[in-house]
Design a protein around this motif. Structure first.
Motif, PDB file in Angstrom:
ATOM      1  N   VAL A 346       0.809  -1.219   0.000  1.00 34.95           N
ATOM      2  CA  VAL A 346       0.000   0.000   0.000  1.00 34.95           C
ATOM      3  C   VAL A 346       0.845   1.273   0.000  1.00 34.95           C
ATOM      4  CG1 VAL A 346      -1.899  -1.161   1.174  1.00 34.95           C
ATOM      5  CG2 VAL A 346      -0.143  -0.015   2.531  1.00 34.95           C
ATOM      6  N   ARG A 347       2.161   1.128  -0.087  1.00 33.00           N
ATOM      7  CA  ARG A 347       3.013   2.317  -0.045  1.00 33.00           C
ATOM      8  C   ARG A 347       2.958   3.086  -1.366  1.00 33.00           C
ATOM      9  NH1 ARG A 347       8.742   2.104   2.235  1.00 33.00           N
ATOM     10  NH2 ARG A 347       8.070   3.942   3.423  1.00 33.00           N
ATOM     11  N   SER A 348       3.410   4.317  -1.300  1.00 31.42           N
ATOM     12  CA  SER A 348       3.364   5.225  -2.443  1.00 31.42           C
ATOM     13  C   SER A 348       4.762   5.360  -3.023  1.00 31.42           C
ATOM     14  CB  SER A 348       2.850   6.592  -1.980  1.00 31.42           C
ATOM     15  OG  SER A 348       2.859   7.517  -3.036  1.00 31.42           O
ATOM     16  N   TYR A 349       4.939   4.903  -4.272  1.00 32.22           N
ATOM     17  CA  TYR A 349       6.247   4.878  -4.918  1.00 32.22           C
ATOM     18  C   TYR A 349       6.264   5.857  -6.089  1.00 32.22           C
ATOM     19  CZ  TYR A 349       6.614   0.479  -2.325  1.00 32.22           C
ATOM     20  OH  TYR A 349       6.643  -0.473  -1.339  1.00 32.22           O
ATOM     21  N   PRO A 350       6.971   6.984  -5.966  1.00 38.22           N
ATOM     22  CA  PRO A 350       6.899   8.013  -7.001  1.00 38.22           C
ATOM     23  C   PRO A 350       7.393   7.572  -8.368  1.00 38.22           C
ATOM     24  CG  PRO A 350       8.624   8.511  -5.404  1.00 38.22           C
ATOM     25  CD  PRO A 350       7.811   7.400  -4.833  1.00 38.22           C
ATOM     26  N   ARG A 351       8.383   6.678  -8.417  1.00 39.61           N
ATOM     27  CA  ARG A 351       8.886   6.235  -9.723  1.00 39.61           C
ATOM     28  C   ARG A 351       7.762   5.595 -10.536  1.00 39.61           C
ATOM     29  NH1 ARG A 351      13.050   1.521 -11.231  1.00 39.61           N
ATOM     30  NH2 ARG A 351      12.691   0.840  -9.080  1.00 39.61           N
ATOM     31  N   TYR A 352       6.997   4.734  -9.902  1.00 39.36           N
ATOM     32  CA  TYR A 352       5.953   4.021 -10.630  1.00 39.36           C
ATOM     33  C   TYR A 352       4.704   4.871 -10.829  1.00 39.36           C
ATOM     34  CZ  TYR A 352       9.131   0.204  -9.886  1.00 39.36           C
ATOM     35  OH  TYR A 352      10.255  -0.570  -9.894  1.00 39.36           O
ATOM     36  N   LEU A 353       4.445   5.770  -9.896  1.00 37.55           N
ATOM     37  CA  LEU A 353       3.319   6.683 -10.081  1.00 37.55           C
ATOM     38  C   LEU A 353       3.571   7.632 -11.250  1.00 37.55           C
ATOM     39  CD1 LEU A 353       2.432   7.519  -6.381  1.00 37.55           C
ATOM     40  CD2 LEU A 353       1.188   6.011  -7.941  1.00 37.55           C
ATOM     41  N   ALA A 354       4.831   8.055 -11.442  1.00 38.19           N
ATOM     42  CA  ALA A 354       5.157   8.910 -12.592  1.00 38.19           C
ATOM     43  C   ALA A 354       4.937   8.156 -13.896  1.00 38.19           C
ATOM     44  CB  ALA A 354       6.601   9.395 -12.496  1.00 38.19           C
ATOM     45  N   MET A 355       5.225   6.866 -13.901  1.00 37.69           N
ATOM     46  CA  MET A 355       4.930   6.059 -15.094  1.00 37.69           C
ATOM     47  C   MET A 355       3.432   6.027 -15.369  1.00 37.69           C
ATOM     48  SD  MET A 355       7.354   2.737 -14.517  1.00 37.69           S
ATOM     49  CE  MET A 355       9.118   2.874 -14.198  1.00 37.69           C
ATOM     50  N   ILE A 356       2.645   5.772 -14.329  1.00 38.28           N
ATOM     51  CA  ILE A 356       1.192   5.729 -14.504  1.00 38.28           C
ATOM     52  C   ILE A 356       0.694   7.060 -15.057  1.00 38.28           C
ATOM     53  CG2 ILE A 356      -1.018   5.582 -13.290  1.00 38.28           C
ATOM     54  CD1 ILE A 356       0.277   3.567 -11.384  1.00 38.28           C
ATOM     55  N   LEU A 357       1.206   8.171 -14.515  1.00 33.83           N
ATOM     56  CA  LEU A 357       0.800   9.491 -14.995  1.00 33.83           C
ATOM     57  C   LEU A 357       1.067   9.636 -16.481  1.00 33.83           C
ATOM     58  CD1 LEU A 357      -0.094  12.432 -14.598  1.00 33.83           C
ATOM     59  CD2 LEU A 357       2.280  12.963 -13.952  1.00 33.83           C
ATOM     60  N   TYR A 358       2.268   9.312 -16.914  1.00 38.86           N
ATOM     61  CA  TYR A 358       2.619   9.461 -18.323  1.00 38.86           C
ATOM     62  C   TYR A 358       1.757   8.562 -19.202  1.00 38.86           C
ATOM     63  CZ  TYR A 358       5.488   9.683 -22.540  1.00 38.86           C
ATOM     64  OH  TYR A 358       5.931   9.863 -23.827  1.00 38.86           O
ATOM     65  N   HIS A 359       1.491   7.366 -18.752  1.00 39.39           N
ATOM     66  CA  HIS A 359       0.674   6.454 -19.549  1.00 39.39           C
ATOM     67  C   HIS A 359      -0.782   6.900 -19.607  1.00 39.39           C
ATOM     68  CE1 HIS A 359       3.994   3.330 -18.651  1.00 39.39           C
ATOM     69  NE2 HIS A 359       4.224   3.950 -19.788  1.00 39.39           N
ATOM     70  N   LEU A 360      -1.276   7.511 -18.544  1.00 43.26           N
ATOM     71  CA  LEU A 360      -2.626   8.085 -18.593  1.00 43.26           C
ATOM     72  C   LEU A 360      -2.702   9.222 -19.614  1.00 43.26           C
ATOM     73  CD1 LEU A 360      -3.590   8.192 -14.805  1.00 43.26           C
ATOM     74  CD2 LEU A 360      -4.703   6.825 -16.579  1.00 43.26           C
TER      75      LEU A 360
END
Length: 381
Positions: A346-360
């Protein structure tokens, strides 16, 4: 705004609030070895403990830069441009005099990784393309020189594969070579110096011969020093990223040799989307669900339109619908579910969240006619 744009906006605000640091993104990462297998779950379930794991991954910075430039182009908001420039400046400030960057994870302390430096350079070139600031391009060129001097390649006949780490000859990893093709295409498109394409024929030959009859690019292939490869490891997400790299390389160079590889990878990826839209973890493991894994598959199915492949649009929509359904009210995403059958990260990982953002942000192509539009990263003339 369409629902993809709304999801991206919420995630952007979440990243700025929870992981922003002077233009950069900093925060925890699931890591490797013990932390990936056990530690990250302990940290998640003991969230009240102030864990000292604020890491700075160059891969995350590059995705953050790309996303901010896309948002600047779409909205005209200058704050996105400033965020990208500030992030690029931090990348340069952390570059060593020899052109490399240190690996952020303490478990690999002292290593220099191809993926990290190559992504950093992609972010620098994109910002140079938008601003014309020469020192940004110079930083990418220093990395290119370091890679050729210290990381090097494995050459078997007419095959060329870039090494994973500096001064090590491990198994040959296709993911490193597809990403380096992306960078070489960007360097050529930016400078119009054909020397940056010298290694591309051998890199493509390596990928052609490594590709399996199923269309899958294996995780790694036997190396020159007797190191053994590994066929399957998080198969679908790795192949999706490789597909996106090759689409970018084709967009930048027009090298049609990669089109059959792209087509076969897409065929393989189509088997990785489950009925509810989530991406299977691996060929031999469909139980574990990692949120960011679904993003690159959705993006690859969408970006395939840029190379004239349109038959995966429905799969893209299904995958994006699942991804958006995972977003929390605060804009963030849970990292994974059903790890070892019962655990969640459940932790928040900025590296992977930035990927999700770009893919969105790539999902915009599903809501309008983008024929003739530039790719998110395109050539400089």
């Amino acid at each position: 705004m369409d629902h993809y744009a709304v999801a991206a906006d919420k995630l952007y605000r979440y990243l700025v609030t929870h992981h922003g640091d002077g233009g950069a993104l900093v925060g925890p990462d699931p890591g490797i070895r013990f932390n990936y297998r056990v530690g990250r779950f302990i940290k998640g379930y003991l969230g009240f403990v102030p864990w000292n794991d604020q890491l700075y991954y160059l891969q995350g910075q590059a995705y953050w830069i790309l996303a901010n430039w896309v948002l600047h182009e779409r909205t005209g908001d200058k704050s996105h441009a400033q965020m990208a420039v500030d992030c690029a400046d931090q990348i340069l400030a952390r570059q060593r005099p020899d052109g490399a960057w240190d690996y952020p994870n303490p478990e690999w302390a002292g290593r220099v990784a191809t993926v990290e430096g190559t992504w950093a350079s992609i972010g620098l070139i994109e910002t140079y393309r938008r601003t014309g600031k020469q020192h940004l391009l110079d930083g990418a060129l220093r990395w290119h020189s370091y890679l050729h001097r210290e990381i090097g390649f494995q050459r078997i006949g007419d095959e060329v594969a870039v090494n994973y780490f500096a001064r090590r000859k491990d198994a040959r990893v296709p993911n490193n070579s597809t990403l380096y093709l992306y960078l070489l295409g960007a360097l050529w498109a930016t400078t119009e110096d054909r020397r940056y394409l010298d290694e591309t024929p051998g890199l493509v030959t390596f990928l052609e011969r490594a590709q399996l009859s199923t269309g899958e690019l294996p995780y790694s292939v036997d190396g020159v020093a007797g190191t053994r490869g590994r066929t399957h490891f998080q198969c679908y997400q790795y192949n999706a990223f490789e597909c996106l790299d090759l689409i970018q390389y084709h967009t930048l160079t027009g090298d049609d040799r990669v089109l059959p590889i792209i087509r076969q990878v897409l065929r393989f990826l189509s088997a990785g989307i489950r009925p509810d839209g989530h991406a299977a973890y691996a060929c031999n493991s469909v139980q574990r669900r990692v949120s960011y894994h679904t993003g690159p598959l959705a993006a690859a199915f969408t970006e395939a339109q840029r190379v004239g492949i349109y038959e995966y649009t429905d799969l893209a929509r299904r995958a994006y619908a699942y991804l958006v359904s995972l977003q929390r009210p605060d804009g963030g995403f849970i990292h994974s579910q059903r790890d070892y059958g019962v655990l969640r990260d459940v932790r928040s990982y900025p590296r992977y969240l930035a990927m999700i953002l770009y893919h969105l942000l790539i999902a915009e192509a599903l809501t309008e006619d983008t024929t003739g539009k530039e790719a998110a990263y395109d050539t400089v003339r």
